[in-house]
Design a protein around this motif. Structure first.
Motif, PDB file in Angstrom:
ATOM      1  N   GLY A   1      11.112   5.937 105.825  1.00 34.77           N
ATOM      2  CA  GLY A   1      12.240   6.839 105.664  1.00 34.77           C
ATOM      3  C   GLY A   1      13.540   6.082 105.857  1.00 34.77           C
ATOM      4  N   MET A   2      14.554   6.440 105.057  1.00 30.85           N
ATOM      5  CA  MET A   2      15.854   5.766 105.129  1.00 30.85           C
ATOM      6  C   MET A   2      16.970   6.792 105.122  1.00 30.85           C
ATOM      7  N   ASN A   3      17.993   6.553 105.926  1.00 27.57           N
ATOM      8  CA  ASN A   3      19.095   7.498 106.048  1.00 27.57           C
ATOM      9  C   ASN A   3      20.180   7.223 105.012  1.00 27.57           C
ATOM     10  N   LEU A   4      20.742   8.314 104.502  1.00 32.83           N
ATOM     11  CA  LEU A   4      21.885   8.224 103.603  1.00 32.83           C
ATOM     12  C   LEU A   4      23.061   8.982 104.223  1.00 32.83           C
ATOM     13  N   SER A   5      24.246   8.440 104.040  1.00 33.52           N
ATOM     14  CA  SER A   5      25.438   9.113 104.531  1.00 33.52           C
ATOM     15  C   SER A   5      25.760  10.316 103.657  1.00 33.52           C
ATOM     16  N   GLY A   6      26.388  11.323 104.254  1.00 32.15           N
ATOM     17  CA  GLY A   6      26.822  12.475 103.473  1.00 32.15           C
ATOM     18  C   GLY A   6      27.756  12.072 102.343  1.00 32.15           C
ATOM     19  N   LYS A   7      28.467  10.937 102.527  1.00 34.99           N
ATOM     20  CA  LYS A   7      29.396  10.474 101.489  1.00 34.99           C
ATOM     21  C   LYS A   7      28.669   9.932 100.270  1.00 34.99           C
ATOM     22  N   ASP A   8      27.350   9.689 100.413  1.00 32.30           N
ATOM     23  CA  ASP A   8      26.573   9.203  99.272  1.00 32.30           C
ATOM     24  C   ASP A   8      26.237  10.311  98.292  1.00 32.30           C
ATOM     25  N   LEU A   9      26.307  11.564  98.744  1.00 35.60           N
ATOM     26  CA  LEU A   9      25.960  12.691  97.887  1.00 35.60           C
ATOM     27  C   LEU A   9      26.897  12.748  96.679  1.00 35.60           C
ATOM     28  N   GLY A  10      26.307  12.861  95.506  1.00 35.77           N
ATOM     29  CA  GLY A  10      27.119  12.944  94.293  1.00 35.77           C
ATOM     30  C   GLY A  10      27.640  11.611  93.815  1.00 35.77           C
ATOM     31  N   ASP A  11      27.275  10.524  94.495  1.00 34.24           N
ATOM     32  CA  ASP A  11      27.739   9.188  94.109  1.00 34.24           C
ATOM     33  C   ASP A  11      26.761   8.589  93.092  1.00 34.24           C
ATOM     34  N   GLU A  12      27.196   8.498  91.852  1.00 34.61           N
ATOM     35  CA  GLU A  12      26.336   7.945  90.808  1.00 34.61           C
ATOM     36  C   GLU A  12      26.005   6.479  91.068  1.00 34.61           C
ATOM     37  N   ASP A  13      26.927   5.771  91.736  1.00 36.03           N
ATOM     38  CA  ASP A  13      26.686   4.359  92.023  1.00 36.03           C
ATOM     39  C   ASP A  13      25.500   4.172  92.948  1.00 36.03           C
TER      40      ASP A  13
ATOM     41  N   LEU B   1      19.832   2.663  93.888  1.00 35.85           N
ATOM     42  CA  LEU B   1      18.461   2.959  94.316  1.00 35.85           C
ATOM     43  C   LEU B   1      17.460   2.708  93.183  1.00 35.85           C
ATOM     44  N   ARG B   2      17.808   3.164  91.997  1.00 31.89           N
ATOM     45  CA  ARG B   2      16.910   2.934  90.853  1.00 31.89           C
ATOM     46  C   ARG B   2      16.711   1.438  90.610  1.00 31.89           C
ATOM     47  N   ASP B   3      17.828   0.683  90.606  1.00 30.03           N
ATOM     48  CA  ASP B   3      17.768  -0.762  90.321  1.00 30.03           C
ATOM     49  C   ASP B   3      16.975  -1.506  91.381  1.00 30.03           C
ATOM     50  N   LYS B   4      17.175  -1.127  92.648  1.00 30.31           N
ATOM     51  CA  LYS B   4      16.510  -1.855  93.730  1.00 30.31           C
ATOM     52  C   LYS B   4      15.009  -1.554  93.782  1.00 30.31           C
TER      53      LYS B   4
END
Length: 573
Positions: free
Chosen positions: A411-423, A428-431
């Motif tokens: 499991g990995m944590n994402l910041s709330g600021k990542d929501l809606g970020d296409e980058d 994630l897809r590329d990695k």
């Protein structure tokens, strides 16, 4: 050296049939070897003697070893030497010697007496090992421990030691001292325009100017180059007015410094802090002087500023900026790393997956917990970069585990600021493709409060991740009172029940038990797995099993640690 030397002495003394072999060994020796008569006159020298001392064999034979004397060996040392060897004992020493050309060299040496058949001393054999380079290295290391190589001033470590020594002696005496922190304004432009060599030369000129300034004001002081474009002066037994006057002298002299090839004049901002008014410890004084210097820069540069209580708010801002710099340096130097905390399947008591948690390795090697950097990273927009580092390293670990036949999930944590970020989605897809990680064994987490802050973005983001095969977890569930309808809409795979409802579950807290039971029952009906956080004892584990929670995470299961220290064995609970 000692063993071979003693063997040589014994061979000369008793094994005359091996003299040719011994002579060959002496000629090939990497050490200086010479032989004297009982009066100390040289009778033989080897080629290394000639090479190091500069004296040829013809010049040295018949001379006294005093031709090598540096003049720094005391009469008492010579007396000790002669008393030892005349008594038939070996003398060992380290001397500073002089070559024929007047240059010095250091040598560790041994002198042994040679005896005849009757046991009487007839000659002396001396062997010296040239340790000049070693001595120079030791002296340089000693110098650099206290002095800055570029300017010749005290370095930061020695400066702080001397400050601390004075403060310790001054405690309770009523004496006042001043710390001046001097920063060259816009110094970065020198390096960018003219190059680092010119920048270093400018700093050497500035150091000389500051040194002369302190000599001119006739005050007892300690001057140091702290690094970069920053200098410091600690002035003892001085009042506030005198400290400000001295700072002004330095400011004006730097302002008037002319240095070719620079076509512009440079200025300095100076911060001043007083002992004991602004601090009774070295680091406290440095911090206050730093804030005062920052205030001088913020007020227009090229000025002096004495620390004031109202600078406290600026101190907080400055502290944040320092923390930002530390975080950025850690990112640049790849000092963020994932630690892992195991999560237990409460049905079979086996570790089901592990959560990756961010840690920062400090410049001193110490491991820093998120509390030391997360808030600042959020404020300055660095949290996304930290997330990316932790995620990529975790993906690489998962891929490596898969190649070894393990089905471990992470499991990995994402910041709330990542929501809606296409980058971040593209990242994630590329990695996943680049690392070879299995998306079926990757789980991403955001907090409930972050999700409900912008539900539309959260739903879209979660669905995008699940579309590539990843799982999703809603962290800290229960504190935001998310509607279960939204849970169905988001399509999360796991909810982590907030630890505030779990950590006192064993204390006959019926309200928490009812709340946890309600979450579990509804989650089961929606096909969502539940994870309890803050599980710290076996009693809570038993209650969670009874309530029907699927997984447990906490110190009772395992503390966060580097992957090499994680134990994946079943627990006996």
């Amino acid at each position: 050296l000692s063993e071979s030397f003693n063997k040589m002495a014994r061979d000369i003394e008793g094994k005359t049939t091996e003299l040719k072999k011994l002579a060959f060994a002496l000629e090939q020796s990497i050490n200086i070897v010479f032989l004297t008569d009982i009066k100390g006159n040289i009778e033989y020298v080897n080629p290394m003697f000639e090479q190091i001392t500069g004296w040829s064999k013809q010049e040295a034979i018949g001379q006294n070893p005093r031709i090598l004397a540096s003049g720094e060996t005391t009469r008492a040392q010579y007396e000790e030497l002669w008393n030892t060897i005349l008594a038939g004992k070996t003398y060992r020493y380290t001397f500073k010697n002089k070559k024929k050309n007047g240059q010095y060299y250091w040598a560790t040496a041994q002198i042994a007496p040679i005896k005849d058949e009757r046991g009487e001393v007839i000659q002396f054999l001396a062997m010296q090992e040239d340790i000049t380079e070693k001595k120079k290295a030791e002296e340089r290391a000693e110098y650099l421990a206290h002095y800055d190589e570029m300017t010749g001033l005290y370095n930061r470590v020695r400066f702080m030691e001397l400050m601390d020594k004075w403060i310790q002696a001054a405690q309770g005496s009523g004496k006042v001292s001043a710390l001046l922190l001097i920063d060259i304004d816009e110094f970065k432009s020198i390096n960018e325009i003219y190059g680092h060599n010119i920048g270093d030369e400018f700093l050497r000129h500035a150091a000389g100017l500051l040194k002369n300034s302190m000599e001119d004001v006739h005050r007892e002081s300690v001057l140091a180059h702290l690094g970069g474009d920053e200098f410091a002066v600690f002035i003892t037994d001085v009042n506030e007015k005198d400290a400000m006057d001295i700072a002004e002298v330095m400011r004006k002299r730097i302002e008037g410094l002319y240095f070719t090839p620079l076509t512009t004049r440079f200025t300095a901002s100076i911060g001043i802090a007083l002992y004991p008014e602004h601090g009774a410890a070295v680091r406290e004084l440095l911090s206050r002087a730093d804030i005062a210097m920052y205030r001088a820069k913020a007020s227009g540069r090229n000025r002096c500023h004495l620390y004031q209580p109202e600078d406290h708010d600026l101190e907080k801002i400055h502290s944040r900026l320092k923390e930002k710099e530390l975080i950025q340096n850690a990112l640049n130097q790849d000092r963020f790393l994932p630690w892992f905390q195991p999560i237990l399947d409460l049905k079979d008591n086996k570790i089901h997956h592990c959560e990756a948690l961010a840690r920062m390795r400090g410049e001193d090697g110490a491991i820093l917990l998120p509390g030391a950097f997360i808030d600042t990273a959020e404020i300055f927009g660095l949290i996304g970069a930290i997330d990316r580092v932790i995620i990529e390293k975790t993906m690489r670990l998962q891929a490596a585990m898969s190649r070894q036949g393990s089905s471990m999930s992470f499991g990995m944590n994402l910041s709330g600021k990542d929501l809606g970020d296409e980058d971040i989605l593209s990242f994630l897809r590329d990695k996943i493709i680049e690392t070879g990680a299995d998306p079926a064994h990757l789980m991403f987490e955001i907090t409930e409060t972050a999700a409900i802050h912008d539900m539309d973005k959260a739903v879209k983001f979660i669905k995008a991740l699940k579309a590539i095969g990843c799982h999703f977890s809603l962290d800290d569930f229960g504190v935001g009172f998310t509607s279960f309808i939204y849970l169905r809409e988001m399509g999360v795979d796991y909810i982590k029940i907030d630890g505030s409802f779990i950590k006192r579950l064993h204390e006959d807290n019926n309200n928490d038990k009812l709340f946890v039971k309600a979450i579990v029952d509804v989650a089961k009906g929606m096909g969502i797995k539940t994870v309890a956080e803050f599980v710290e004892n076996e009693e809570i584990i038993k209650l969670l099993k009874k309530i029907g929670v699927d997984y447990a995470q906490g110190y009772a299961i395992g503390k966060p640690a580097p992957w090499t220290e994680i134990k994946l064995v079943p627990l006996c609970i």
